[in-house]
Motif scaffolding. Sequence first.
Motif, mmCIF file in Angstrom:
data_model
loop_
_atom_site.group_PDB
_atom_site.id
_atom_site.type_symbol
_atom_site.label_atom_id
_atom_site.label_comp_id
_atom_site.label_asym_id
_atom_site.label_seq_id
_atom_site.Cartn_x
_atom_site.Cartn_y
_atom_site.Cartn_z
ATOM 1 N N TYR A 186 21.164 -13.166 14.031
ATOM 2 C CA TYR A 186 21.600 -14.539 13.806
ATOM 3 C C TYR A 186 23.080 -14.689 14.157
ATOM 4 O O TYR A 186 23.819 -13.704 14.182
ATOM 5 C CB TYR A 186 21.380 -14.942 12.340
ATOM 6 C CG TYR A 186 22.095 -14.065 11.335
ATOM 7 C CD1 TYR A 186 23.435 -14.284 11.011
ATOM 8 C CD2 TYR A 186 21.438 -12.998 10.707
ATOM 9 C CE1 TYR A 186 24.096 -13.474 10.099
ATOM 10 C CE2 TYR A 186 22.094 -12.183 9.794
ATOM 11 C CZ TYR A 186 23.418 -12.424 9.491
ATOM 12 O OH TYR A 186 24.076 -11.620 8.601
ATOM 13 N N ALA A 200 18.213 -18.983 13.038
ATOM 14 C CA ALA A 200 18.964 -18.424 14.169
ATOM 15 C C ALA A 200 20.471 -18.463 13.908
ATOM 16 O O ALA A 200 21.232 -17.674 14.477
ATOM 17 C CB ALA A 200 18.633 -19.188 15.440
ATOM 18 N N TYR A 201 20.894 -19.394 13.062
ATOM 19 C CA TYR A 201 22.329 -19.531 12.772
ATOM 20 C C TYR A 201 22.567 -19.817 11.298
ATOM 21 O O TYR A 201 21.741 -20.463 10.635
ATOM 22 C CB TYR A 201 22.944 -20.689 13.574
ATOM 23 C CG TYR A 201 23.111 -20.379 15.039
ATOM 24 C CD1 TYR A 201 24.277 -19.793 15.511
ATOM 25 C CD2 TYR A 201 22.087 -20.667 15.936
ATOM 26 C CE1 TYR A 201 24.418 -19.486 16.858
ATOM 27 C CE2 TYR A 201 22.219 -20.376 17.280
ATOM 28 C CZ TYR A 201 23.393 -19.782 17.744
ATOM 29 O OH TYR A 201 23.530 -19.481 19.065
#
Lengths: 429, 426
Positions: free
Chosen positions: B393, B369-370
């Motif tokens: 992201y 997600a990051y």
Amino acid sequence: MKEETRHFETELAVVGSGLAGCAASIFALNRKIKIAQVGNTGAVAYTTGYLDLLGAVEESSKAVENPWDGLELLKKSHPDHPLSHIPAQDIAEGFRQFTTFLGESGIAYTGPQETNITALTPAGTLKKTLCVPATMAAGPQAFAAQRPCVIIDFHGLKGFSAREVVANLRHKWPQLTAARVDFPDMEKGEIYPEVMARALEVAATRTRLAELLREAAGEIKTIGLPALLGMHTPDLVRSELERLTGLTIFEIPTMPPSVPGIRLREMFEQVFPQKGITLIPQQKITALSFAPDRAQLNLRDNYGPIVIHAKAVILATGRFLSGGLEAHITGITEPLLDLPVHQPPSRTDWYREQYTDRQGHLIHKAGIEIDASCRPLGKNGTPYHERLFAAGIILAHQDWIRGRSGAGIAIATAYKAVQAAEDLLHARI
Amino acid sequence: MSDKKIPTINFKEKAIELLPEGASFDACLTCGLCSSGCPASGIENMDPRKFIRMAMLGMNEELSTTPWVWCCTQCRRCQHVCPMNIDISQLVFIARGNWPQEAKPAGIVRSCQLIRSTDSTSAMGLPPDDFIFVVEDVLQEVRETQPAFKNLQAPMDKKGAHFFVNQNSREPMNEPDEMVPLWKIFDMVGADWTYSSKGWAAENFCMFSGDEEAWYEVIKTRVDAVNALGCKVWLNTECGHSYYTMWNAINRFGMEADFQLESLITYYARWIREGKLPVNSDWNTNNITFTVQDPCMIVRKAYGDAIAEDMRFVVKSLVGEENFIDMQPNRSANYCCGGGGGFLQAGMTEHRRTYGKRKFDQIAATGAAYVLTPCHNCHSQMEDIGHHYGGNYGVVHFWTLICLSLGILGENERTYLGPDLLALID
């Protein structure tokens, strides 16, 4: 600017990051020996992925079906050959440990069997090998069963032609056909297997490719692709593509730069440090010296000087390509310790008149000589130092290309060298 | 880029001059590992192998004029994978320097001019007085609005401080609140640090423009500033090329530098290990996943895998080991994102995004997600390719996540947090 020297203490230092060096580290790990491994990029990235033990008894052009029988023949005809000094059960154990490690690290391999596998090459020829990556295993099986099969290649991909494979193999595999497709998002220009393999790590790319493959396969249930089924998770990529297409899929090695070798190198570079190995993969050592109780390796990276102290050293620096041996006008040398090199008497004897001479060339048997404990011999014919061992194709009296025995020599001699180093480490630390 | 004629240089001669003793371009096997592993391959119909072969064939005019030299980010991945250790980026540097100033990408040239326009060495041209003002202004606001930090410090020109801290101009210029998490971290670990009104900025586009003299001048200003304050350590904050440009120049130009060059990442790791930064991943109750981008300039081109390990240690400490997914390949073998080497400033957007596709695929394959990265160029490029290729992201600085974990991230310091992370704070 202030620089600090970094010091490492270890039991075993492995010099070289090719197959022999990496195999040595694996065997030492299995024996719970503390390891530091150093070496420039190495030639691992050039491998097809096949692990040959013995495909030919050097000067003979006849393919070896059973490598274990072949080793017996080799012992008689080539008693100096490094493989002639190693018991078959040790060689088999080395291959087992090596392929098991690869499998546990994410690249599944077939284990060593009683006979060689007849494997496919990118030229559409056949070769004998002992172990193959799981992603390639269905190819030899399909060939042996003579199943209908489509070899598929890609627009823009050089170094692998489905038509070439089929043209050269069809007389032995009549049910073989060729097809060409566009790789998703890479329809233009030159493309590399490495790039395609990395793209296939993304699920969305697999879905799109699967559709193209299904279409190209038509009614046929087995397809062969150049080796590009993922880089980090090849077995997953292959099984996912099989699931999405409903086909049996196998890889065929490509010309370098090829994916199977890059897979191995990247895996070693990631897994070794996780296992506690001090790995310095991009540097060559600049000096190796011995005191009675230890060896010292000197090198430098971008960040500054590094010193490694080790109780034992395995030299696995390869031949000319990796710099383990150097060819000069006056002869061949071993640059790190100036070890004596077994070589033809003069430069004019390096090559025979015909490049394709079946007997091979004498320069390809040049190398360093070792004693029964894998210790390189110094100028007076006795071991250079009791803490120094050697493994891999730097060893004399073998022509690994002609013998189809590169991995065999790397793995088997590394196995023996680690065994000998362990004896020394246990005897006195 | 203008039409002014680019002089022709003899690449083979230059290439041979650059080779270390004993090496030879005859050693190039033309195997293509360099091109296979280069995200700039194919752009402008060029790749590293072609570049070397054309140099050996004397195709100097073509090489002198190819715009590809502005698409190669000089990330040195080609050298990293080359069994013969051939460094093509040095030839690219020479080719860049050979272009007339007017013909070079204007964005890079202008950034270099701005760096040289003030003692700040800021590519955004922020003068020392303005930097001092921004720092004081932001500090004042934090002291007034965040009671826990009513005594927060941001020392300026403090003689004898242990750390001389640099700062990417993007913060004081565009997002000053992003400096605050860093100050809070220094406060928490009790670091003896200072900014300098001179030579404080991190970026160096003069190096990217191939202008050796200007590169030297910029670094000279910075080295003099550190020496003048008598600091022990020049601490490079979350900026990739800043470290490389300083370290490489000090060696290249034989400069007197009576201090150590260190990266903040190393200290994050050390402070966490020593318990001075008591971060943990308890906050990550929803198992939000993270990956990390290795900036070429501090990993492959400088510290090597040791700092890559530190980065992973910090990330795992922050988000939980089970929520960290490494990119493949990673560490020294990681790909350049395509934001480096001045590519982001060169105005070649389409080429830059083509280059960035490889990075996008890597991030997509992780499903994270990051992405965390201690480099502003990586940060901007990964955000841009994420939007361009439809990624889902976010990209965050280390300092943001450290302060988030410590529960001290102020409201104005959450620019890069998505709704999933914001939900966990409130």
